[in-house]
Design an enzyme around this catalytic site. Structure first.
Site, PDB file in Angstrom:
ATOM      1  N   GLY A  89       1.656 -15.375   4.285  1.00  0.00           N
ATOM      2  CA  GLY A  89       1.899 -15.477   5.717  1.00  0.00           C
ATOM      3  C   GLY A  89       3.306 -15.910   6.059  1.00  0.00           C
ATOM      4  O   GLY A  89       3.703 -15.890   7.221  1.00  0.00           O
ATOM      5  N   ASP A 107       6.716 -19.240   0.938  1.00  0.00           N
ATOM      6  CA  ASP A 107       8.157 -19.223   0.679  1.00  0.00           C
ATOM      7  C   ASP A 107       8.922 -19.059   1.970  1.00  0.00           C
ATOM      8  O   ASP A 107       8.364 -18.692   3.006  1.00  0.00           O
ATOM      9  CB  ASP A 107       8.515 -18.083  -0.285  1.00  0.00           C
ATOM     10  N   ASP A 134      -0.769 -11.964   0.928  1.00  0.00           N
ATOM     11  CA  ASP A 134       0.508 -12.664   1.001  1.00  0.00           C
ATOM     12  C   ASP A 134       0.266 -14.026   1.644  1.00  0.00           C
ATOM     13  O   ASP A 134      -0.813 -14.314   2.150  1.00  0.00           O
ATOM     14  CB  ASP A 134       1.547 -11.841   1.751  1.00  0.00           C
ATOM     15  N   HIS A 164      -3.188  11.322   3.062  1.00  0.00           N
ATOM     16  CA  HIS A 164      -2.227  12.092   2.269  1.00  0.00           C
ATOM     17  C   HIS A 164      -1.073  11.213   1.779  1.00  0.00           C
ATOM     18  O   HIS A 164      -0.707  11.265   0.591  1.00  0.00           O
ATOM     19  CB  HIS A 164      -1.654  13.252   3.089  1.00  0.00           C
ATOM     20  N   GLY A 186      12.156 -10.835  -0.097  1.00  0.00           N
ATOM     21  CA  GLY A 186      13.434 -10.806   0.595  1.00  0.00           C
ATOM     22  C   GLY A 186      14.268  -9.578   0.355  1.00  0.00           C
ATOM     23  O   GLY A 186      15.476  -9.572   0.630  1.00  0.00           O
ATOM     24  N   CYS A 237      -4.970  15.875  -2.490  1.00  0.00           N
ATOM     25  CA  CYS A 237      -5.697  14.877  -1.711  1.00  0.00           C
ATOM     26  C   CYS A 237      -6.711  15.551  -0.796  1.00  0.00           C
ATOM     27  O   CYS A 237      -6.685  16.767  -0.590  1.00  0.00           O
ATOM     28  CB  CYS A 237      -4.734  14.021  -0.891  1.00  0.00           C
ATOM     29  N   ASP A 244       3.934  -2.735  -2.561  1.00  0.00           N
ATOM     30  CA  ASP A 244       3.100  -2.564  -1.368  1.00  0.00           C
ATOM     31  C   ASP A 244       4.004  -2.210  -0.201  1.00  0.00           C
ATOM     32  O   ASP A 244       5.194  -2.546  -0.197  1.00  0.00           O
ATOM     33  CB  ASP A 244       2.340  -3.852  -1.034  1.00  0.00           C
ATOM     34  N   CYS A 290      -0.220  18.996  -3.659  1.00  0.00           N
ATOM     35  CA  CYS A 290      -1.065  17.813  -3.502  1.00  0.00           C
ATOM     36  C   CYS A 290      -2.544  18.198  -3.511  1.00  0.00           C
ATOM     37  O   CYS A 290      -2.931  19.216  -2.937  1.00  0.00           O
ATOM     38  CB  CYS A 290      -0.725  17.106  -2.193  1.00  0.00           C
ATOM     39  N   CYS A 311      -5.127  17.648   2.073  1.00  0.00           N
ATOM     40  CA  CYS A 311      -4.505  18.908   1.660  1.00  0.00           C
ATOM     41  C   CYS A 311      -5.528  19.920   1.151  1.00  0.00           C
ATOM     42  O   CYS A 311      -5.328  21.128   1.283  1.00  0.00           O
ATOM     43  CB  CYS A 311      -3.445  18.633   0.595  1.00  0.00           C
ATOM     44  N   PHE A 332       6.293 -14.531   5.555  1.00  0.00           N
ATOM     45  CA  PHE A 332       7.175 -13.528   6.161  1.00  0.00           C
ATOM     46  C   PHE A 332       6.851 -13.350   7.637  1.00  0.00           C
ATOM     47  O   PHE A 332       7.750 -13.254   8.481  1.00  0.00           O
ATOM     48  CB  PHE A 332       7.042 -12.194   5.424  1.00  0.00           C
TER      49      PHE A 332
END
Length: 372
Positions: free
Chosen positions: A96, A148, A94, A336, A217, A307, A267, A305, A310, A98
């Site tokens: 930066g 932004d 990103d 997980h 936003g 993973c 994300d 699951c 698990c 935010f």
């Protein structure tokens, strides 16, 4: 642009949701996709080998934090983020922006950029569209974000409009200064919770979108219905030949809802943050594993699951680790939770390919996991 392309592979006839293939210099990303957040060049508590077991295709890192520590030059001298953190797949950074607006102790916004004080030591810094673009170029991510202004939830229409117009002006400067052909610049649509400003922003932004566009936003404290309203406003306007990225969203319900509204990429720090507080995303909804009810529960965190956590450990064991402050407990739940969200996008993808996403959504909304 020769290093980047997007192929739209299927559109769900029930919903219009998309399956795509996004080519980058460090590999192909199949969309829809969830991106774990490696804020400071690491997904908190996990090695890259741990992250790879979750099926992650791409990671996100944070320009503001890496600029502060260890410093852009150190990462650049290491050969860029990929070599610095030993991750061979795509990376998104990103801008930066935010963090400059949300973390800095003080900031002053002008049309030139933002002057702010570090949240670490109070030192003064200045970010401009040009410097944010250069920092990301030096970090070496595949996908970089335009600088932004994200107006805070609750801002007035007049202030939100000013932020939109400043963001558009800054975007032109980002594009002009963007010289790294091994990176793609994503512009960001802003507009707060005002439909007219969202439409203004995306119409002015599209011409800058070469192989990707982001929506910022949202998920900043507003009710989910307001988020969905803004996504409904934007849905008819997205360019179809590129991925659409919704920034900072990671709850299961919002991911499915947003995919149905044309979003391809997500994300969020939510899966690892929940894990550090002892909570798991599961097919039975959110479970707080550190609670006493799991003291003698020797079943996996989620029976559905597969993973690593698990397959290998029980709720009782992970609860024990959490309650004696052993790092492994948060690590296992992080693995997980990330795997859960990545698997969720795979399930949605299968439904899209089967032209049955609306049927999937109805079942999902009636299930406990929608309410994680």
């Amino acid at each position: 642009m020769t290093n980047f392309s997007f192929k739209l592979k299927h559109i769900c006839t029930q919903t219009g949701a998309r399956v795509g293939e996004f080519r980058t210099p460090h590999g192909i990303i199949e969309t829809p996709v969830f991106m774990p957040v490696g804020t400071q060049a690491t997904v908190k508590g996990l090695s890259v080998e741990d992250v790879e077991t979750t099926g992650s295709q791409i990671l996100l890192s944070n320009t503001y934090h890496l600029y502060m520590r260890p410093g852009t030059e150190i990462v650049k001298n290491a050969g860029g983020l990929h070599k610095f953190m030993n991750w061979s797949k795509p990376i998104l950074t990103d801008s930066g922006g935010f963090q400059v607006f949300s973390l800095a102790k003080l900031n002053k916004i002008t049309d030139d950029g933002v002057t702010f004080n570090s949240h670490i030591d109070g030192s003064s810094h200045h970010f401009t569209p040009e410097s944010a673009t250069q920092i990301q170029s030096d970090l070496g991510a595949d996908i970089i974000m335009a600088f932004d202004e994200c107006s805070e939830y609750g801002a007035t229409h007049s202030y939100a409009e000013k932020a939109v117009r400043r963001t558009i002006d800054w975007l032109a400067r980002c594009e002009k200064s963007h010289k790294n052909k091994n990176q793609i610049l994503f512009p960001i649509v802003q507009g707060n919770m005002f439909s007219d400003l969202r439409e203004l922003s995306i119409k002015e932004t599209i011409s800058y979108a070469k192989c990707g566009i982001a929506v910022g936003g949202l998920s900043v404290g507003e009710p989910k219905d307001e988020m969905f309203k803004m996504l409904d406003t934007l849905a008819p306007h997205y360019p179809q030949n590129m991925p659409h990225y919704l920034m900072g969203v990671g709850s299961p319900d919002c991911i499915v809802e947003a995919i149905m509204r044309g979003i391809d990429m997500f994300d969020c720090v939510l899966p690892t943050r929940m894990a550090r507080f002892g909570a798991a995303m599961t097919s039975l909804g959110r479970l707080t594993i550190r609670n006493a009810e799991f003291k003698n529960d020797h079943t996996p965190v989620d029976e559905k699951c597969d993973c690593y956590a698990c397959r290998s450990y029980s709720k009782a064991y992970i609860r024990h680790l959490l309650n004696v402050d052993e790092i492994l407990g948060a690590r296992l739940l992080s693995i997980h939770n990330i795997h859960y969200l990545i698997n969720l996008t795979k399930r949605v993808k299968a439904a899209i390919l089967n032209n049955s996403l609306r049927d999937f959504y109805i079942d999902f909304k009636n299930s406990l996991e929608y309410h994680n």
